[in-house]
Design a protein around this motif. Structure first.
Motif, short mmCIF file in Angstrom:
data_model
loop_
_atom_site.label_atom_id
_atom_site.label_comp_id
_atom_site.label_asym_id
_atom_site.label_seq_id
_atom_site.Cartn_x
_atom_site.Cartn_y
_atom_site.Cartn_z
N SER A 101 47.64 21.39 49.08
CA SER A 101 46.79 20.55 48.24
C SER A 101 45.31 20.83 48.41
O SER A 101 44.53 20.64 47.48
CB SER A 101 47.08 19.07 48.49
N GLY A 102 44.91 21.31 49.58
CA GLY A 102 43.49 21.56 49.81
C GLY A 102 43.07 23.00 49.55
O GLY A 102 41.90 23.36 49.75
N ARG A 103 43.99 23.83 49.09
CA ARG A 103 43.65 25.24 48.86
C ARG A 103 43.01 25.43 47.49
O ARG A 103 43.37 24.76 46.53
CB ARG A 103 44.89 26.10 48.98
N THR A 104 42.08 26.35 47.43
CA THR A 104 41.39 26.65 46.19
C THR A 104 41.62 28.11 45.82
O THR A 104 41.41 28.99 46.67
CB THR A 104 39.87 26.42 46.36
N PRO A 105 42.07 28.38 44.60
CA PRO A 105 42.24 29.77 44.18
C PRO A 105 40.93 30.55 44.32
O PRO A 105 39.85 30.03 44.06
CB PRO A 105 42.65 29.63 42.71
N GLN A 106 41.06 31.79 44.77
CA GLN A 106 39.92 32.67 45.03
C GLN A 106 40.01 33.93 44.18
O GLN A 106 41.10 34.35 43.79
CB GLN A 106 39.92 33.10 46.51
N ALA A 107 38.86 34.54 43.96
CA ALA A 107 38.83 35.84 43.27
C ALA A 107 39.13 36.94 44.27
O ALA A 107 38.86 36.80 45.47
CB ALA A 107 37.47 36.05 42.63
N ILE A 108 39.69 38.03 43.78
CA ILE A 108 39.93 39.21 44.61
C ILE A 108 39.48 40.43 43.83
O ILE A 108 39.61 40.47 42.61
CB ILE A 108 41.41 39.30 45.04
N THR A 109 38.93 41.40 44.54
CA THR A 109 38.43 42.60 43.88
C THR A 109 39.34 43.79 44.15
O THR A 109 40.12 43.79 45.10
CB THR A 109 37.02 42.96 44.38
N THR A 110 39.20 44.79 43.31
CA THR A 110 39.96 46.03 43.51
C THR A 110 39.60 46.65 44.86
O THR A 110 40.48 47.14 45.57
CB THR A 110 39.68 47.01 42.36
N ASP A 111 38.32 46.61 45.23
CA ASP A 111 37.91 47.16 46.53
C ASP A 111 38.62 46.45 47.68
O ASP A 111 39.06 47.11 48.64
CB ASP A 111 36.39 47.03 46.73
N GLU A 112 38.72 45.12 47.61
CA GLU A 112 39.43 44.37 48.66
C GLU A 112 40.89 44.82 48.73
O GLU A 112 41.43 45.04 49.82
CB GLU A 112 39.37 42.87 48.39
N LEU A 113 41.52 44.95 47.58
CA LEU A 113 42.93 45.34 47.55
C LEU A 113 43.13 46.76 48.08
O LEU A 113 44.08 47.02 48.80
CB LEU A 113 43.48 45.22 46.12
N GLU A 114 42.22 47.66 47.73
CA GLU A 114 42.35 49.04 48.18
C GLU A 114 42.09 49.20 49.67
O GLU A 114 42.43 50.22 50.25
CB GLU A 114 41.45 49.96 47.35
#
Length: 146
Positions: free
Chosen positions: A71-84
């Motif tokens: 309940s306290g979690r917030t969706p975050q953005a992720i980048t291609t660089d992070e994934l790579e």
């Protein structure tokens, strides 16, 4: 993908909104990491390409049934660089990201149904499928560490 004991293995769980499947995956991964004593060996990353404002209520509800409070979690953005930069990336079947194939990333597309708008029983099935996939992934990671 053999790692030394001083390196962490970054593992990402991502989707478009980071409001359902990837949040469930992350919660199960956090549990697996703790139960297996891999807190210093595995880094968990999660995010979405277009994050929602909040985690889907039905996802919070079915995860609460398993003892997880999202309940306290917030969706975050992720980048291609992070994934790579990750060793493993699990996409939920909705990824539009193109990862550089020269990056040494083990990408798994789990092709899971979107829990948003589904009934409780369907979301429970998705949750249970995710749990099995996360456990299997951690079995692989743990074997890599030996």
């Amino acid at each position: 993908m053999s790692q030394t004991s001083t390196q962490t293995i970054p593992v990402a769980f991502m989707c478009v909104q980071n409001a359902g499947r990837s949040q469930m995956s992350t919660a199960f991964a956090e549990r697996e990491r703790k139960q297996r004593g891999l807190e210093n060996a595995v880094e968990i990353v999660t995010g979405g390409t277009h994050p929602a404002a909040h985690v889907h209520k039905i996802v919070v509800e079915v995860m609460d049934e398993e003892g997880f409070d999202l309940s306290g979690r917030t969706p975050q953005a992720i980048t291609t660089d992070e994934l790579e930069s990750c060793d493993y990336v699990a996409t939920m079947g909705c990824s539009t990201l193109e990862l550089d194939t020269s990056a040494d990333v083990d990408v798994r597309d789990w092709a899971l149904a979107d829990p948003d708008g589904q009934d409780l029983d369907q979301v429970r099935e998705i949750r249970d499928d995710i749990e099995q996939r996360v456990v299997a992934l951690f079995d692989e990671i743990e074997a890599d560490l030996e």
